[in-house]
Write a protein that holds these residues in place. Sequence first.
Motif, PDB file in Angstrom:
ATOM      1  N   GLN A  20     -15.987 -61.063  15.921  1.00  0.00           N
ATOM      2  CA  GLN A  20     -15.540 -59.675  15.800  1.00  0.00           C
ATOM      3  C   GLN A  20     -16.324 -58.802  16.765  1.00  0.00           C
ATOM      4  O   GLN A  20     -17.550 -58.889  16.829  1.00  0.00           O
ATOM      5  CB  GLN A  20     -15.731 -59.161  14.378  1.00  0.00           C
ATOM      6  N   LEU A  21     -15.619 -57.971  17.496  1.00  0.00           N
ATOM      7  CA  LEU A  21     -16.264 -57.016  18.398  1.00  0.00           C
ATOM      8  C   LEU A  21     -16.059 -55.613  17.827  1.00  0.00           C
ATOM      9  O   LEU A  21     -14.933 -55.117  17.780  1.00  0.00           O
ATOM     10  CB  LEU A  21     -15.668 -57.106  19.801  1.00  0.00           C
ATOM     11  N   LYS A  22     -17.146 -55.007  17.383  1.00  0.00           N
ATOM     12  CA  LYS A  22     -17.059 -53.685  16.796  1.00  0.00           C
ATOM     13  C   LYS A  22     -18.235 -52.841  17.260  1.00  0.00           C
ATOM     14  O   LYS A  22     -19.393 -53.249  17.126  1.00  0.00           O
ATOM     15  CB  LYS A  22     -17.056 -53.776  15.263  1.00  0.00           C
ATOM     16  N   TRP A  23     -17.924 -51.679  17.811  1.00  0.00           N
ATOM     17  CA  TRP A  23     -18.959 -50.747  18.265  1.00  0.00           C
ATOM     18  C   TRP A  23     -19.055 -49.600  17.261  1.00  0.00           C
ATOM     19  O   TRP A  23     -18.049 -48.967  16.929  1.00  0.00           O
ATOM     20  CB  TRP A  23     -18.627 -50.209  19.650  1.00  0.00           C
ATOM     21  N   ASP A  24     -20.267 -49.347  16.754  1.00  0.00           N
ATOM     22  CA  ASP A  24     -20.488 -48.284  15.776  1.00  0.00           C
ATOM     23  C   ASP A  24     -21.363 -47.186  16.383  1.00  0.00           C
ATOM     24  O   ASP A  24     -21.864 -47.313  17.504  1.00  0.00           O
ATOM     25  CB  ASP A  24     -21.180 -48.848  14.526  1.00  0.00           C
ATOM     26  N   GLU A  25     -21.573 -46.139  15.601  1.00  0.00           N
ATOM     27  CA  GLU A  25     -22.487 -45.078  16.018  1.00  0.00           C
ATOM     28  C   GLU A  25     -23.929 -45.581  15.938  1.00  0.00           C
ATOM     29  O   GLU A  25     -24.267 -46.376  15.068  1.00  0.00           O
ATOM     30  CB  GLU A  25     -22.331 -43.850  15.114  1.00  0.00           C
ATOM     31  N   LEU A  26     -24.760 -45.121  16.848  1.00  0.00           N
ATOM     32  CA  LEU A  26     -26.177 -45.481  16.811  1.00  0.00           C
ATOM     33  C   LEU A  26     -26.811 -44.892  15.556  1.00  0.00           C
ATOM     34  O   LEU A  26     -26.601 -43.725  15.233  1.00  0.00           O
ATOM     35  CB  LEU A  26     -26.863 -44.945  18.072  1.00  0.00           C
ATOM     36  N   ASP A  27     -27.576 -45.720  14.823  1.00  0.00           N
ATOM     37  CA  ASP A  27     -28.244 -45.293  13.597  1.00  0.00           C
ATOM     38  C   ASP A  27     -29.703 -44.963  13.933  1.00  0.00           C
ATOM     39  O   ASP A  27     -30.558 -45.851  14.014  1.00  0.00           O
ATOM     40  CB  ASP A  27     -28.167 -46.408  12.541  1.00  0.00           C
ATOM     41  N   GLU A  28     -29.978 -43.676  14.127  1.00  0.00           N
ATOM     42  CA  GLU A  28     -31.318 -43.265  14.551  1.00  0.00           C
ATOM     43  C   GLU A  28     -32.394 -43.667  13.548  1.00  0.00           C
ATOM     44  O   GLU A  28     -33.494 -44.080  13.937  1.00  0.00           O
ATOM     45  CB  GLU A  28     -31.355 -41.748  14.770  1.00  0.00           C
TER      46      GLU A  28
END
Length: 337
Positions: A289-297
């Motif tokens: 699976q290729l999934k890009w999420d928001e960066l979790d600071e």
Amino acid sequence: MGVKLPGILPVKTIAWEDLSGKKIGVDTSSSLYQFLSSIRQPNGTPLMDSEGNVTSHLQGLFSRTLNLMNKGLRLCFIFDGIPPTLKQYEREQREHRKRLAEDKLKKAMQEEDIDSMGKYSKQTSRLTSQMINESKELIKAMGLPVIQSPQESDAQGAFMTERGDLFAFASSDADCLLHGCPKTIVNLTLAEKRKLPGGNFIYIKPQLIELDDVLKHLKINQDQLIVMGILTGTDYNPKGIPGIGPKKALLLVQQNKNFEKLFSQLNPDFDWKKIYAIFKSMPIMKNYQLKWDELDEEKVLRLLVDKHEFNEERIRSLLNKNKQEKENKKQKSLTDF
């Protein structure tokens, strides 16, 4: 080591803008070794936290990845799995070279030879399972996909690129070409500026190698390219055939379409058919699976600052720069629209 075919592959120097928005796989193990080797104190000591945990790989991974994200690249990190049995000899040789370097490093430390300490310490780098696991943790915290290949990341990256799920695979050697990767990018994870011995700097730009161009330029097919790699040396026969470099290997495969006959004449000390089979049919994972999420600071700060004592002000500054870059891109998109 990997397959090296310098001087004969057609290479295109490209601009960073050409890669903006592109999905690119990264040979992660190779990149982490680069960071472990290059990010060190002047005396060769790697970066460490107060507990003695090496952090050079995390420093390089975070700063370089964030830089590439700011340029609009959509990175996917591919990790090596269990290496083929034939690679065992090369792994043993690498470990032997590390131990020799460790002995030379001890001597240099006793003699307080800073230059030699820096030189030999780089040759002792080891990528541990803890380093790999923390690298995966950081990559996921940055919102990027992690792919665990069954064996070599080159084969996995080649498959994903050939399938069209990735634009290209980034690597420092030609192994992925032998696995049939349509597009390979070199220099992606290197520092953009490199200092020369004389003190001057050169700027490093990404380069693109396209398999179709390679085969047309060399006037060979994919199977001949694999044999070229075997002749010059791979991780499964590091020395190749003594006296045969890329140009001679090219001439040999052009003149000899019968590989059985070619190798019988050369009388190698390895089983070329087994190596050939590795490049033709290495196991890969198809259900990924290729999934890009928001960066979790918060996750990034917990790993780098809380756990490994990175400078919080610097990390927050880099994270803020990333947010600003994203905002600028959104504004530009609206303006263009």
